[in-house]
Each structure stands twice: as C-alpha cells, then as structure tokens.
Enzyme design. Structure first.
Site, PDB file in Angstrom:
ATOM      1  N   HIS A 115      38.609  38.087  29.829  1.00 42.95           N
ATOM      2  CA  HIS A 115      38.262  38.215  31.245  1.00 42.95           C
ATOM      3  C   HIS A 115      38.930  39.400  31.929  1.00 42.95           C
ATOM      4  CE1 HIS A 115      36.568  35.444  34.655  1.00 42.95           C
ATOM      5  NE2 HIS A 115      36.023  36.638  34.642  1.00 42.95           N
ATOM      6  N   ASP A 173      36.020  29.724  36.916  1.00 41.42           N
ATOM      7  CA  ASP A 173      37.150  29.867  36.010  1.00 41.42           C
ATOM      8  C   ASP A 173      38.092  28.679  36.183  1.00 41.42           C
ATOM      9  OD1 ASP A 173      39.307  30.962  34.456  1.00 41.42           O
ATOM     10  OD2 ASP A 173      38.827  32.981  35.165  1.00 41.42           O
ATOM     11  N   HIS A 184      41.217  29.344  35.858  1.00 40.04           N
ATOM     12  CA  HIS A 184      42.414  30.071  36.296  1.00 40.04           C
ATOM     13  C   HIS A 184      42.069  31.018  37.446  1.00 40.04           C
ATOM     14  CE1 HIS A 184      42.674  29.169  31.956  1.00 40.04           C
ATOM     15  NE2 HIS A 184      43.939  28.901  32.202  1.00 40.04           N
ATOM     16  N   ASP A 210      43.499  33.934  37.886  1.00 42.20           N
ATOM     17  CA  ASP A 210      43.583  35.311  37.384  1.00 42.20           C
ATOM     18  C   ASP A 210      44.121  36.260  38.453  1.00 42.20           C
ATOM     19  OD1 ASP A 210      42.665  34.376  34.991  1.00 42.20           O
ATOM     20  OD2 ASP A 210      40.628  35.134  35.211  1.00 42.20           O
ATOM     21  N   HIS A 266      44.325  39.518  30.994  1.00 38.13           N
ATOM     22  CA  HIS A 266      43.212  38.648  31.399  1.00 38.13           C
ATOM     23  C   HIS A 266      43.628  37.663  32.503  1.00 38.13           C
ATOM     24  CE1 HIS A 266      43.699  35.038  28.313  1.00 38.13           C
ATOM     25  NE2 HIS A 266      44.831  35.324  28.915  1.00 38.13           N
ATOM     26  N   ASP A 300      33.772  32.594  33.390  1.00 37.30           N
ATOM     27  CA  ASP A 300      34.697  32.378  32.284  1.00 37.30           C
ATOM     28  C   ASP A 300      34.351  31.026  31.680  1.00 37.30           C
ATOM     29  OD1 ASP A 300      36.974  31.532  30.758  1.00 37.30           O
ATOM     30  OD2 ASP A 300      38.244  32.917  31.877  1.00 37.30           O
ATOM     31  N   ASP A 357      35.956  28.999  30.101  1.00 38.86           N
ATOM     32  CA  ASP A 357      36.953  27.933  30.279  1.00 38.86           C
ATOM     33  C   ASP A 357      36.837  27.227  31.627  1.00 38.86           C
ATOM     34  OD1 ASP A 357      38.528  29.264  32.259  1.00 38.86           O
ATOM     35  OD2 ASP A 357      39.965  30.013  30.810  1.00 38.86           O
ATOM     36  N   GLU A 407      35.322  35.210  27.722  1.00 35.57           N
ATOM     37  CA  GLU A 407      36.311  34.360  27.047  1.00 35.57           C
ATOM     38  C   GLU A 407      35.721  33.399  26.001  1.00 35.57           C
ATOM     39  OE1 GLU A 407      39.539  34.681  27.128  1.00 35.57           O
ATOM     40  OE2 GLU A 407      39.976  35.782  28.973  1.00 35.57           O
TER      41      GLU A 407
END
Length: 304
Positions: A98, A125, A127, A129, A142, A228, A230, A273
C-alpha cells in the site's frame, strides 16, 4: 463513469513487512479480473507490469525502510496512472503493497488540479497508514502513505503530485479502520482525518457509514478508491500480510462497493496488499475480483 479501463500491475513488496505482495497482480489476473470486467460491457486493456528496483530487505535508515526504492516504485506508478487518466481511461492499480497508494493518488491529485475536478479519496483499510518516520514501530513505508499525501514525510514522497500537500485531509474518508499505532492515533486526531472505524460501522451500519463517506459528491468530483485487501475480515480474505480480526463481512463489503458504484463517480482504483503466498487457493484474489465487479455495477437485481 468511464467505460475504458487500464490495468496497471505494480509487483513489489518494497514498503511491506512481509514478502509476497509482489505476486498480487498475477493472482488478480489468474482470478479473471479482465474477463470479469469485460462481462459488464467495459473495454479493458492490461498494460502489464511496471518495473522497479528489487526488494533488498534491509533494516530502516532514519525511520524508513528502502526509501530510495520506494520513491522509484511510486514515481513509476505516478507516471503510469497519470498517463492513463490523461487518455481518459479509468486506471486500476494492481499492487503490490500500500505504499504505492502514494504514487497513485499523487497522480490523481495532479490530474484533478489540471482538469478542475474536486477529489474524494476513500481509503478502505484495517490501518490508518498515517505513521511518520518518528512514530513508526517498523519503518515500513506501507504504514505511511496517507501521512505523506497530507504533507508529512520526506520531500521525495510528499512532492510527487507537484504540490505539497497533495491532499487536503478533508478530502479523505477512511473506512474499516481497526488498527492504529499509539503515536499515529494522536496524529490522526490532530489532523482531523474523517475515520469510520469498525466500532462506528458496528454501531451505525455500513449503509449509514457509506452515505456519510459519499455525501456531497457531484458531477465535478473525481472519486478514488484505495482498497487494501486487509480491509476485509481475515476469515474471508486470508491472503494479506497484516491481518486484523473484526473487519467487514462479505455482505458489508459488497454493500460498500455497491454504494460506491451507485454514485457513478468512480474515476480510479487501487487494489493493494494481496499476498498470494499467504492465501488459500487464491480465494482472496477471487473475492477481490468479485468486489471489484460490484464497484463497476454488478448487482443481484436491476436497479433504477
């Protein structure tokens, strides 16, 4: 929404904490992405994979792992995305980790300035980030692209769009967040990012979340989705290096994508990702293709 799509592979895990995301573009192709989009009447060209430096797998220097190589990969992504947008095509970036969202969204921001469009970024996402080199526990870039897009990072990354910051934080909506480092948490709060974390989605539902995230879009808005993998709940999407329990279910993710499709404003997309080395019989890639189809209008019934 443009009917002409360009697929751009970026096979690198240069910014990640585990190896394998470099194989993501091929896994998406094996899962039939191009044919799936063409079934919806879209004209799709696959531009193949970008080239860049190999992953040296070195420890961080001054809080950044592989900074020069990350810059090189992001510049290649920026140039390819911008070229596709200038040809009035809708680019889909197939990652890769990412950190590449930085080059992708920098290109979109540059294009929006040139064409007088407003920009809205949906960051799907687990996260935020939003780390910096002084906050990061790992040095993996990332975990930093949103911070860099908002002007917090090394000059080589924050200036890629031709303007610093590339994004006003008010243009970003983060959805599905459920893992934020302690220092990052304070910075997200100070910056005023609009974050719809999993508690919000649990309490208010995905429909209400997406209504707010998509509010005020109009014909002059370019909508960029940075997805992403995830973002998804790990039992349905095991093929990522940074799984976090408790993400959106299959149906919640489908509703998210369908409501984005309903706006008709999608102008560019990252799919990031995906790590086939950690996947089970390519099921995460196949799910990603299924969700991308929904982004481009697949639904159970005909909708008005």
């Amino acid at each position: 929404m443009a009917a002409a799509i360009s697929l751009i592979g970026a096979p690198t895990d240069i910014g990640a904490g585990s190896l394998g995301a470099r194989m993501g573009p091929e896994a998406m192709r094996v899962a039939g992405l191009q044919a799936a989009l063409e079934r919806h009447g879209l004209q799709v060209e696959d531009l193949g994979n970008l080239a860049g430096p190999p992953n040296p797998w070195q420890p961080p220097v001054d809080g950044y792992r592989h900074l020069d190589a990350v810059v090189a990969w992001n510049q290649a992504v920026h140039d390819a995305m911008l070229a596709a947008l200038q040809r009035q095509r809708l680019p889909i970036l197939l990652g890769g980790d990412h950190c590449l969202g930085l080059g992708s969204i920098s290109a979109v921001a540059r294009h929006c300035r040139a064409t007088g469009k407003k920009l809205r970024v949906l960051w799907l996402d687990a996260h935020a980030d939003f780390n910096t080199n002084s906050l990061t526990p790992s040095g993996n870039i990332h975990g930093m692209p949103v911070a860099c897009l908002c002007g917090l990072g090394p000059q080589a990354l924050i200036g890629m769009s031709g303007q610093v910051p590339a994004l006003n934080p008010k243009w970003i909506r983060q959805i599905g967040i459920r893992s934020v480092d302690p220092g990052e948490k304070r910075l997200v709060h100070q910056t005023g990012l609009e974050v719809f974390d999993m508690r919000y989605i649990d309490e208010m539902g995905m429909r209400h979340t997406m209504e707010l995230a998509l509010a005020t879009l109009d014909a002059q808005t370019h909508l960029h989705v940075s997805f992403d993998v995830d973002f998804l709940d790990p039992p349905i999407a095991p093929g990522v290096g940074t799984t976090v329990p408790g993400g959106p279910t299959y149906r919640e993710a489908q509703l998210c994508m369908e409501m984005i499709a309903d706006t008709g404003r999608l102008g560019s997309l990252d799919v990031m990702e995906l790590n086939p080395a950690l996947d089970v019989r390519n099921q995460t890639a196949e799910l990603a293709v299924d969700l991308i189809e929904s982004l481009f209008g697949k639904s159970t019934l005909m909708r008005a």
